[in-house]
Design a protein around this motif. Structure first.
Motif, PDB file in Angstrom:
ATOM      1  N   GLN A  96     -41.980  14.959 -47.856  1.00 24.45           N
ATOM      2  CA  GLN A  96     -43.162  14.109 -47.967  1.00 24.45           C
ATOM      3  C   GLN A  96     -43.033  13.146 -49.153  1.00 24.45           C
ATOM      4  OE1 GLN A  96     -46.878  16.351 -48.214  1.00 24.45           O
ATOM      5  NE2 GLN A  96     -47.217  15.850 -46.079  1.00 24.45           N
ATOM      6  N   ILE A  97     -42.476  13.653 -50.249  1.00 25.47           N
ATOM      7  CA  ILE A  97     -42.252  12.827 -51.443  1.00 25.47           C
ATOM      8  C   ILE A  97     -41.241  11.715 -51.121  1.00 25.47           C
ATOM      9  CG2 ILE A  97     -41.304  12.860 -53.804  1.00 25.47           C
ATOM     10  CD1 ILE A  97     -43.781  14.431 -53.905  1.00 25.47           C
ATOM     11  N   THR A  98     -40.157  12.118 -50.463  1.00 23.01           N
ATOM     12  CA  THR A  98     -39.126  11.130 -50.114  1.00 23.01           C
ATOM     13  C   THR A  98     -39.668  10.109 -49.126  1.00 23.01           C
ATOM     14  OG1 THR A  98     -37.876  13.177 -49.888  1.00 23.01           O
ATOM     15  CG2 THR A  98     -36.620  11.164 -49.816  1.00 23.01           C
ATOM     16  N   ALA A  99     -40.509  10.584 -48.201  1.00 26.33           N
ATOM     17  CA  ALA A  99     -41.090   9.662 -47.210  1.00 26.33           C
ATOM     18  C   ALA A  99     -41.930   8.609 -47.915  1.00 26.33           C
ATOM     19  CB  ALA A  99     -41.933  10.439 -46.204  1.00 26.33           C
ATOM     20  N   LEU A 100     -42.706   9.014 -48.930  1.00 28.92           N
ATOM     21  CA  LEU A 100     -43.543   8.036 -49.641  1.00 28.92           C
ATOM     22  C   LEU A 100     -42.674   7.013 -50.379  1.00 28.92           C
ATOM     23  CD1 LEU A 100     -46.401   7.074 -50.348  1.00 28.92           C
ATOM     24  CD2 LEU A 100     -46.310   8.515 -52.377  1.00 28.92           C
ATOM     25  N   GLU A 101     -41.597   7.503 -51.012  1.00 32.44           N
ATOM     26  CA  GLU A 101     -40.679   6.574 -51.704  1.00 32.44           C
ATOM     27  C   GLU A 101     -40.110   5.556 -50.721  1.00 32.44           C
ATOM     28  OE1 GLU A 101     -39.042   9.645 -55.161  1.00 32.44           O
ATOM     29  OE2 GLU A 101     -37.968   9.489 -53.251  1.00 32.44           O
ATOM     30  N   ARG A 102     -39.672   6.054 -49.572  1.00 28.80           N
ATOM     31  CA  ARG A 102     -39.060   5.179 -48.557  1.00 28.80           C
ATOM     32  C   ARG A 102     -40.098   4.186 -48.037  1.00 28.80           C
ATOM     33  NH1 ARG A 102     -37.751   8.954 -44.716  1.00 28.80           N
ATOM     34  NH2 ARG A 102     -39.560   8.346 -43.496  1.00 28.80           N
ATOM     35  N   ASN A 103     -41.301   4.692 -47.738  1.00 22.38           N
ATOM     36  CA  ASN A 103     -42.344   3.823 -47.183  1.00 22.38           C
ATOM     37  C   ASN A 103     -42.751   2.736 -48.167  1.00 22.38           C
ATOM     38  OD1 ASN A 103     -42.465   5.127 -44.704  1.00 22.38           O
ATOM     39  ND2 ASN A 103     -43.901   6.672 -45.471  1.00 22.38           N
ATOM     40  N   CYS A 104     -42.863   3.089 -49.450  1.00 23.54           N
ATOM     41  CA  CYS A 104     -43.254   2.095 -50.454  1.00 23.54           C
ATOM     42  C   CYS A 104     -42.175   1.032 -50.607  1.00 23.54           C
ATOM     43  CB  CYS A 104     -43.561   2.754 -51.797  1.00 23.54           C
ATOM     44  SG  CYS A 104     -45.108   3.673 -51.741  1.00 23.54           S
ATOM     45  N   ARG A 105     -40.929   1.475 -50.541  1.00 23.63           N
ATOM     46  CA  ARG A 105     -39.820   0.507 -50.609  1.00 23.63           C
ATOM     47  C   ARG A 105     -39.859  -0.427 -49.411  1.00 23.63           C
ATOM     48  NH1 ARG A 105     -36.300   4.372 -52.327  1.00 23.63           N
ATOM     49  NH2 ARG A 105     -35.619   4.762 -50.190  1.00 23.63           N
ATOM     50  N   GLU A 106     -39.949   0.174 -48.227  1.00 25.70           N
ATOM     51  CA  GLU A 106     -39.897  -0.604 -46.988  1.00 25.70           C
ATOM     52  C   GLU A 106     -41.042  -1.613 -46.897  1.00 25.70           C
ATOM     53  OE1 GLU A 106     -39.517   1.837 -43.492  1.00 25.70           O
ATOM     54  OE2 GLU A 106     -40.197   0.225 -42.170  1.00 25.70           O
ATOM     55  N   PHE A 107     -42.240  -1.212 -47.371  1.00 31.25           N
ATOM     56  CA  PHE A 107     -43.407  -2.092 -47.214  1.00 31.25           C
ATOM     57  C   PHE A 107     -43.811  -2.764 -48.535  1.00 31.25           C
ATOM     58  CE2 PHE A 107     -43.691   0.891 -43.641  1.00 31.25           C
ATOM     59  CZ  PHE A 107     -43.910   0.025 -42.574  1.00 31.25           C
ATOM     60  N   SER A 108     -42.924  -2.683 -49.545  1.00 28.34           N
ATOM     61  CA  SER A 108     -43.136  -3.363 -50.839  1.00 28.34           C
ATOM     62  C   SER A 108     -44.442  -2.987 -51.533  1.00 28.34           C
ATOM     63  CB  SER A 108     -43.098  -4.882 -50.671  1.00 28.34           C
ATOM     64  OG  SER A 108     -41.934  -5.270 -50.022  1.00 28.34           O
ATOM     65  N   ILE A 109     -44.750  -1.692 -51.541  1.00 26.50           N
ATOM     66  CA  ILE A 109     -45.975  -1.216 -52.187  1.00 26.50           C
ATOM     67  C   ILE A 109     -45.621  -0.654 -53.574  1.00 26.50           C
ATOM     68  CG2 ILE A 109     -47.771   0.583 -52.075  1.00 26.50           C
ATOM     69  CD1 ILE A 109     -47.605   0.226 -48.995  1.00 26.50           C
ATOM     70  N   PRO A 110     -46.349  -1.070 -54.626  1.00 26.70           N
ATOM     71  CA  PRO A 110     -46.073  -0.512 -55.948  1.00 26.70           C
ATOM     72  C   PRO A 110     -46.321   0.999 -55.968  1.00 26.70           C
ATOM     73  CG  PRO A 110     -48.017  -1.950 -55.992  1.00 26.70           C
ATOM     74  CD  PRO A 110     -47.432  -2.061 -54.628  1.00 26.70           C
ATOM     75  N   LEU A 111     -45.401   1.718 -56.591  1.00 27.00           N
ATOM     76  CA  LEU A 111     -45.466   3.181 -56.584  1.00 27.00           C
ATOM     77  C   LEU A 111     -45.254   3.738 -57.989  1.00 27.00           C
ATOM     78  CD1 LEU A 111     -45.216   6.065 -55.163  1.00 27.00           C
ATOM     79  CD2 LEU A 111     -42.769   5.578 -55.002  1.00 27.00           C
ATOM     80  N   ALA A 112     -46.187   4.587 -58.443  1.00 30.75           N
ATOM     81  CA  ALA A 112     -45.980   5.329 -59.688  1.00 30.75           C
ATOM     82  C   ALA A 112     -45.369   6.662 -59.286  1.00 30.75           C
ATOM     83  CB  ALA A 112     -47.301   5.522 -60.426  1.00 30.75           C
ATOM     84  N   ASP A 113     -44.039   6.751 -59.334  1.00 33.05           N
ATOM     85  CA  ASP A 113     -43.373   7.959 -58.857  1.00 33.05           C
ATOM     86  C   ASP A 113     -43.226   8.980 -59.996  1.00 33.05           C
ATOM     87  OD1 ASP A 113     -41.345   7.072 -60.452  1.00 33.05           O
ATOM     88  OD2 ASP A 113     -39.983   6.569 -58.802  1.00 33.05           O
ATOM     89  N   LEU A 114     -42.492  10.048 -59.722  1.00 35.35           N
ATOM     90  CA  LEU A 114     -42.397  11.136 -60.693  1.00 35.35           C
ATOM     91  C   LEU A 114     -41.726  10.713 -62.000  1.00 35.35           C
ATOM     92  CD1 LEU A 114     -41.579  14.193 -58.416  1.00 35.35           C
ATOM     93  CD2 LEU A 114     -43.755  13.549 -59.457  1.00 35.35           C
ATOM     94  N   TYR A 115     -40.986   9.613 -61.983  1.00 31.46           N
ATOM     95  CA  TYR A 115     -40.310   9.123 -63.187  1.00 31.46           C
ATOM     96  C   TYR A 115     -41.210   8.198 -63.998  1.00 31.46           C
ATOM     97  CZ  TYR A 115     -36.127  10.883 -60.916  1.00 31.46           C
ATOM     98  OH  TYR A 115     -35.211  11.712 -60.312  1.00 31.46           O
ATOM     99  N   SER A 116     -42.319   7.760 -63.388  1.00 31.19           N
ATOM    100  CA  SER A 116     -43.151   6.744 -64.023  1.00 31.19           C
ATOM    101  C   SER A 116     -44.120   7.351 -65.034  1.00 31.19           C
ATOM    102  CB  SER A 116     -43.943   6.009 -62.935  1.00 31.19           C
ATOM    103  OG  SER A 116     -44.973   5.256 -63.523  1.00 31.19           O
ATOM    104  N   PRO A 117     -44.287   6.701 -66.206  1.00 32.48           N
ATOM    105  CA  PRO A 117     -45.299   7.188 -67.156  1.00 32.48           C
ATOM    106  C   PRO A 117     -46.723   6.978 -66.624  1.00 32.48           C
ATOM    107  CG  PRO A 117     -44.316   5.121 -67.917  1.00 32.48           C
ATOM    108  CD  PRO A 117     -43.544   5.534 -66.704  1.00 32.48           C
ATOM    109  N   GLU A 118     -46.840   6.216 -65.527  1.00 37.28           N
ATOM    110  CA  GLU A 118     -48.164   5.949 -64.944  1.00 37.28           C
ATOM    111  C   GLU A 118     -48.544   6.966 -63.880  1.00 37.28           C
ATOM    112  OE1 GLU A 118     -48.078   1.901 -63.572  1.00 37.28           O
ATOM    113  OE2 GLU A 118     -48.004   1.125 -65.618  1.00 37.28           O
TER     114      GLU A 118
END
Lengths: 471, 198
Positions: free
Chosen positions: A82-104
């Protein structure tokens, strides 16, 4: 012009199209996305070859199933997917993402306000029922299902029926040790878990006016536990000061102009609501839930109710089932309930002021033997600031586990689970059966009450602890 | 979405108030990224004693409720979390209609988006249906066109559904396609209001 409530003003500002016999087509200003309720929506877009209409008005993070220790080691394959799917989806659709590496990164309803994405007057949606939290800023914010997530991604709009308006007026001064959490639990106890169904709530009154933004967020967060999809507070100076300087808030002269617009949103003098209820806050004592809905609660001074105390057969039946599940007996003092777990966290109570209030109770004391206590900050930013000002140290020295941010034990989709039959003092929002784990027994309380429970291994009246500190 | 016109089926009763979506589909099953396959997990904590043993006391496990396609529930059904996995699970299990005196708002909407028909009836009507549902062969017929629920014993109740949602369900239309028809209006709104993140 007829005086209007803030609810009507925001609604009317966002109608894209209306026609008799149809819901209104409403424009959505901000769409927050997380990993659990979005994958099927993105898949739907892909299947039909559709695009995200406004990726710039969309913001994603991962919070529901992220581990709060060793956050990069997700052992549950399905969760990882599910985590990987969100990363892929945000990349594919150009959506800003605060992922696990982000201080946000953080709980979606904590980071929206913290980053200044949440503004007065916005329409805000997210595939999560606690989206009502953002209403604290005078935004119209509500939870939606995955089909609606897909609809907003594709069109930036939703078909919505104009809701009815409900005023919840809270007056009186809160006693020391009594928090916003106790206020909303007391309101739900008094009026029931569905008194807000079909309505949008506006919280008004001097008690609300005197609250900080974080306290207002706690109140609005639990509107949904009263059945209302959205709950809001008209914006004021407290709101504007909170937003000043936040990353995504307007800057400089633009900010001052925005404040002028935001000021206009507040409910007009003389505006009317479809329904009004009242609450006297000065009578409220620290609350503890004893059952399996947020309405089944009592103050720390009370005892577990007898079945005869309930007015209807339906209520008696529900209370009987709840007490069986909770392993509690009528007549037992609330302060005799022993707890084995403490969870300080969730989109209801994981902000800096919540951690400060809990730390104040904990300072210089130790977690009771046999109690496992967790503090899960609402965001990485809250975590950082709590570490900087020494709160983390207080918790760790007392024997609390100090974690990374996420939803954690509020719904236990990650490894933080309460074992069957054990009791947990939790600052979260739902004490439903199985919410914190199969057979887990949840008691909803405020952060100071949870902290005190950790120290004593049972519920104690934080007001008395405060008196001791003063003397 | 599949279209819904008329349905006749067996009735199962679940006489509990405030059934929340955490009960309908517990969180450990929300990690799938598909819309299908949730039926096996419906009411999991109530339905199973452990991984392999059905709970014989749970309403849906009773012999008379096997094969039911209509669920009669009590007040505030579907409260709590916005998870659309709840209607997906009910539908995947085989339900086509849910009848209750009241529903939580988000759950009600989520049902309509999936062609699972939520019907609000009065408490008295629901109590009658809960009683009748105890017999093994009790059936109801629901006509969406006429907005009527009836049985063969003479029970007949009408229900409300807004005309827009009704049309969508009758035709099984994709709502997003329908909204694209209003593209001009959406573009005009954006032109006039210039919605930006900050």
């Amino acid at each position: 012009m007829k005086p209007r409530t803030i609810i009507e003003k925001i609604w009317e500002n966002h109608v894209v199209y209306c026609e008799d016999g149809k819901p209104d087509l409403l424009y959505i200003d901000l769409h927050l996305v997380h990993e659990v309720t979005s994958p099927q929506a993105f898949e739907g877009l892909r299947q039909k070859g559709r695009k995200v209409r406004r990726p710039d008005l969309t913001f994603a993070t991962m919070d529901h199933n992220v581990p709060t220790v060793n956050r990069f080691e997700i052992h549950d394959e399905v969760a990882k997917n599910q985590i990987t799917a969100l990363e892929r989806n945000c990349r594919e659709f150009s959506i800003p993402l605060a992922d696990l590496y982000s201080p946000e990164q953080g709980i979606v309803h904590v980071i929206g306000p913290e980053l200044g994405l949440t503004h007065p007057g916005k329409t805000i949606v997210c595939g999560d029922s606690h989206t009502s939290t953002h209403g604290a800023f005078g935004a119209l914010a509500f939870g939606i299902g995955t089909s609606e997530v897909e609809h907003v991604l594709a069109t930036q709009t939703l078909w919505q029926h104009r809701p009815k308006t409900l005023q919840v007026c809270v007056s009186g001064k809160l006693a020391p040790g009594v928090t916003a959490k106790d206020v909303i639990l007391a309101i739900i106890r008094k009026y029931g878990v569905d008194f807000g169904t079909g309505y949008i709530i506006e919280f008004t009154g001097e008690t609300i006016r005197n609250m900080s933004m974080e306290e207002r967020m706690t109140i609005c967060n639990m509107s949904i536990e009263a059945g209302a999809r959205a709950g809001l507070v008209s914006p004021d100076e407290v709101t504007f000061e909170y937003l000043r300087g936040k990353k995504y808030a307007p800057k400089g002269e633009e900010f001052e102009k925005a404040v002028e617009r935001w000021r206009e949103l507040a409910t007009d003098e003389g505006a009317t609501y479809d329904k009004t209820v009242e609450m006297n806050a000065s009578e409220i004592a620290p609350m503890v839930t004893w059952g399996t809905t947020p309405g089944m609660s009592a103050s720390i001074e009370e005892t577990i109710p007898y079945l005869e105390d309930f007015a209807t057969e339906t209520e008696r039946k529900a209370a009987k089932l709840a007490l069986e599940y909770m392993g509690l007996t009528p007549g037992m003092p609330i302060s005799d309930i022993q707890i084995q777990h403490v969870f300080i966290g969730s989109c209801t109570n994981s902000r800096l002021s919540d951690l400060r209030a809990a730390a104040e109770v904990v300072k210089g004391k130790k977690v009771a033997p046999g109690v496992r206590a967790l503090v899960v900050p609402g965001s990485q930013e809250v975590k950082k600031r709590a570490e900087e000002e020494g709160l983390a140290k207080i918790f760790i020295e007392a024997g609390f586990e100090w974690r990374d941010s996420g939803c954690s034990m509020c719904l236990s989709m990650n490894p933080d689970v309460v074992p069957e039959g054990e009791h947990c003092a939790s600052t979260s929002n739902r004490n439903f059966e199985g919410r914190q784990g199969k057979g887990a027994r949840t008691h909803l309380v405020s952060p100071p009450m949870a902290a005190a429970a950790a120290i004593y291994g049972r519920f104690v009246d934080v007001r008395k602890l405060q008196e001791e500190r003063v003397h | 979405m599949e279209s819904f016109t008329i349905h006749t089926g067996k009735v199962a009763g679940l006489d509990r108030v405030n059934v929340d979506t955490d009960q309908i589909i517990p969180k450990q099953f929300l990690k799938r990224i598909e819309r299908t396959g949730f039926g096996q997990f419906l009411f999991y904590d109530w339905r199973y004693l452990d991984e392999h043993t059905l709970n014989p006391n749970f309403e849906l496990n009773r012999p008379e409720n096997q094969g039911a396609t209509i669920l009669v529930a009590n007040e505030n059904f579907g409260c709590g979390s916005s998870r659309e996995h709840a209607p997906w699970a009910l539908q995947d299990y085989g339900f086509k209609v849910i009848i209750a005196p009241s529903f939580a708002d988000i759950f009600y909407n989520n049902c309509l988006k999936n062609g699972l028909l939520p019907i609000k009836l009065s408490k008295e009507e629901v109590n009658y249906l809960l009683k009748e549902s105890l017999s093994a062969d009790y059936e109801l017929t629901i006509s969406l066109e006429e907005q009527v629920v009836h049985d063969e014993k003479g029970f007949r109740a009408s229900f409300y559904i807004d005309s827009y949602r009704k049309q969508l369900m009758l035709k099984g239309w994709d709502e997003i396609d329908l909204t694209f028809v209003y593209e001009e209006h959406i573009a005009a709104y954006e032109e006039k209001n210039n919605p930006i993140r900050c």
